[in-house]
Design a protein around this motif. Structure first.
Motif, PDB file in Angstrom:
ATOM      1  N   CYS A  57       0.793  -1.372   0.018  1.00 57.09           N
ATOM      2  CA  CYS A  57      -0.104   0.017  -0.047  1.00 57.09           C
ATOM      3  C   CYS A  57       0.605   1.208   0.272  1.00 57.09           C
ATOM      4  N   GLY A  58       0.186   2.399  -0.354  1.00 57.38           N
ATOM      5  CA  GLY A  58       1.035   3.446  -0.229  1.00 57.38           C
ATOM      6  C   GLY A  58       0.548   4.663   0.426  1.00 57.38           C
ATOM      7  N   ALA A  59       1.246   5.352   1.181  1.00 57.77           N
ATOM      8  CA  ALA A  59       0.899   6.418   2.244  1.00 57.77           C
ATOM      9  C   ALA A  59       0.532   7.761   1.128  1.00 57.77           C
TER      10      ALA A  59
ATOM     11  N   GLY B 268      -1.899  16.004   0.668  1.00 56.58           N
ATOM     12  CA  GLY B 268      -2.198  17.561   0.107  1.00 56.58           C
ATOM     13  C   GLY B 268      -1.924  18.604   1.086  1.00 56.58           C
ATOM     14  N   GLN B 269      -1.278  18.528   2.102  1.00 55.34           N
ATOM     15  CA  GLN B 269      -0.916  19.638   3.128  1.00 55.34           C
ATOM     16  C   GLN B 269       0.524  19.225   3.512  1.00 55.34           C
ATOM     17  N   GLY B 270       1.394  18.525   3.047  1.00 53.52           N
ATOM     18  CA  GLY B 270       2.675  18.535   3.465  1.00 53.52           C
ATOM     19  C   GLY B 270       2.991  17.476   4.190  1.00 53.52           C
TER      20      GLY B 270
ATOM     21  N   GLY C 182       4.682  10.290   4.375  1.00 51.44           N
ATOM     22  CA  GLY C 182       3.932  10.357   2.975  1.00 51.44           C
ATOM     23  C   GLY C 182       4.671   9.936   1.951  1.00 51.44           C
ATOM     24  N   SER C 183       3.598   9.448   0.769  1.00 51.83           N
ATOM     25  CA  SER C 183       4.274   9.138  -0.421  1.00 51.83           C
ATOM     26  C   SER C 183       5.409   7.971  -0.308  1.00 51.83           C
TER      27      SER C 183
ATOM     28  N   SER D  92       0.951   5.653 -12.640  1.00 54.18           N
ATOM     29  CA  SER D  92       0.721   6.041 -11.434  1.00 54.18           C
ATOM     30  C   SER D  92       0.893   7.431 -11.217  1.00 54.18           C
ATOM     31  N   LYS D  93       0.081   7.952 -10.110  1.00 50.83           N
ATOM     32  CA  LYS D  93       0.032   9.413  -9.918  1.00 50.83           C
ATOM     33  C   LYS D  93       1.442  10.039  -9.513  1.00 50.83           C
ATOM     34  N   ARG D  94       2.120   8.859  -9.236  1.00 54.18           N
ATOM     35  CA  ARG D  94       3.567   9.670  -8.432  1.00 54.18           C
ATOM     36  C   ARG D  94       4.359  10.211  -9.829  1.00 54.18           C
ATOM     37  N   LYS D  95       4.002   9.936 -10.948  1.00 49.90           N
ATOM     38  CA  LYS D  95       4.506  10.537 -11.990  1.00 49.90           C
ATOM     39  C   LYS D  95       3.920  12.164 -12.343  1.00 49.90           C
TER      40      LYS D  95
END
Length: 215
Positions: A18-20, A24-26, A37-38, A157-160
């Motif tokens: 899973c991914g943390a 969106g707030q730091g 995060g991430s 992936s949204k990581r990109k």
């Protein structure tokens, strides 16, 4: 994300990760509760158990760094633990990166979950394709042997994506049908917005099938 999928995968000893999210707030929001995060985590187990608060769904995770743990409900220092529940869920008070949390908290702080549906006799086949909004993709699938089949659609992936772009995964409509003469026989479908969207394993007989994919 569904606890039923996690519990089923746990029973079958499938690998789960899973991914943390970054919230969106730091990073501070995640650090305050002991998370990174991430960051990727191992999802070790999933439970549906009776606690002093009633029936609860709890997941067990591990930070691959081997340190740094969740500090909320059912963390090592949580007052919610009973001796019976500790034994049932394999609780240990060691800073080894392994921790437990409710599935509700998991959904709040983790943005995605992956399950590797693996059996020794499974065979894997993939195809890279582009999908245009409003224009469905049709794939023809020739099943030559009876067995259990899973169909999956993966998005980039949204990581990109740019962290400030408020990227969201597109809704995926995946429908599997068997070709019967000039008609189609419904097999399975799913409609979901996630990085990986898959159908439950279906016992299919040899024949021609189609996958209807709309994003």
């Amino acid at each position: 994300m569904c606890i039923r999928d996690s519990i089923n995968a746990d029973k079958r000893n499938w690998i789960m990760t899973c991914g943390a999210g970054d919230q969106g707030q730091g990073a501070d929001v995640m650090n305050q509760v002991g998370l990174v995060g991430s960051h990727a985590y191992s999802l070790i187990a999933a439970f549906d158990v009776q606690t002093r608060r009633g029936q609860e769904k709890i997941v067990k995770l591990r930070n691959p760094w081997g340190e740094g743990e969740w500090t909320g409900d059912y963390s090592d220092s949580s007052t919610l633990w009973t001796q019976e529940l500790k034994q049932q869920l394999g609780w240990t008070s060691v800073n080894d990166g392994t921790f437990l949390m409710t599935f509700d908290d998991f959904k709040q702080y983790f943005s995605d979950m992956q399950i590797c549906m693996y059996e020794d006799n499974f065979q894997y086949s993939s195809l890279k394709s582009s999908c245009n909004p409003g224009k469905p993709t049709l794939l023809s699938i020739n099943v030559t042997s009876p067995g259990q089949y899973y169909f999956t659609v993966n998005q980039q992936s949204k990581r990109k994506a740019d962290r400030n772009s408020q990227f969201k995964y597109s809704w995926v409509n995946l429908v599997i049908a068997k070709v019967v003469g000039n008609d189609y026989q419904y097999v399975n479908s799913i409609f979901k917005a996630d990085k990986e969207v898959w159908t439950d394993g279906q016992n299919l007989q040899p024949g021609q099938y189609i996958a209807f994919i709309e994003i």
